[in-house]
Enzyme design. Structure first.
Site, PDB file in Angstrom:
ATOM      1  N   GLY A 136       0.843  -1.323  -0.136  1.00 53.97           N
ATOM      2  CA  GLY A 136       0.025   0.066   0.040  1.00 53.97           C
ATOM      3  C   GLY A 136       0.925   1.114  -0.096  1.00 53.97           C
ATOM      4  N   CYS A 137       1.921   1.269   0.753  1.00 56.34           N
ATOM      5  CA  CYS A 137       2.552   2.483   0.862  1.00 56.34           C
ATOM      6  C   CYS A 137       3.616   2.545  -0.402  1.00 56.34           C
ATOM      7  CB  CYS A 137       3.772   2.427   2.189  1.00 56.34           C
ATOM      8  SG  CYS A 137       2.841   2.227   3.749  1.00 56.34           S
TER       9      CYS A 137
END
Length: 154
Positions: free
Chosen positions: A41-42
């Site tokens: 996600g990051c």
């Protein structure tokens, strides 16, 4: 629109720099807090801001990412994904606390303290313009850019 004034702060930054809020000369600053370098996600969020970065700069807006990772981790992450903006290390959680992004989260059935994915827009005086908390990654950077365009037109 909020009129909260964010107190000046400084954090170690990639590129062997010290980031100081009061040193920002661009009209706007996007600060996105993310949990951990090089996680799916990051990485996705960082790449979205990377891909739109030229448009942010066109709007006289700087972008920085903040997590609790150390600078060595940040430098590897930044280089691996060719991120054009700086990443700030807040392993002491001082700025995370200032923005209230440290939360208890469930991870694999356990309660852990971590960064709630959040984004903030400030002006060059440190005034808070907008905040997104509990961010969902898909389309988020585009949403922030749309907001910057809307306030730049004013």
């Amino acid at each position: 629109m909020s009129s909260d004034l964010i107190p000046d702060f400084e954090l170690a930054s990639t590129s062997n720099k010290l980031f100081r809020l009061s040193d920002i000369k661009s009209r706007y600053l996007v600060i996105f807090f993310y949990p951990k370098d090089d996680t799916p996600g990051c990485t996705n969020e960082s790449q979205q801001f990377r891909d739109l970065y030229p448009e942010f700069v066109q709007m006289d807006c700087e972008v920085v990412g903040i997590s609790r990772d150390n600078l060595k981790s940040h430098e590897k992450f930044r280089e691996k994904y060719d991120l054009p903006y700086d990443l700030l290390s807040d392993n002491g959680e001082t700025v995370c606390e200032l923005f209230g992004v440290i939360k208890m989260k469930n991870m694999y059935g356990k309660q852990v303290r971590g960064i709630e994915r959040s984004t903030f827009v400030l002006d060059r005086e440190g005034k808070l313009y907008n905040a997104w908390r509990g961010v969902k990654v898909p389309g988020h950077a585009e949403e922030v850019l749309t907001f910057i365009k809307s306030i730049s037109a004013v």
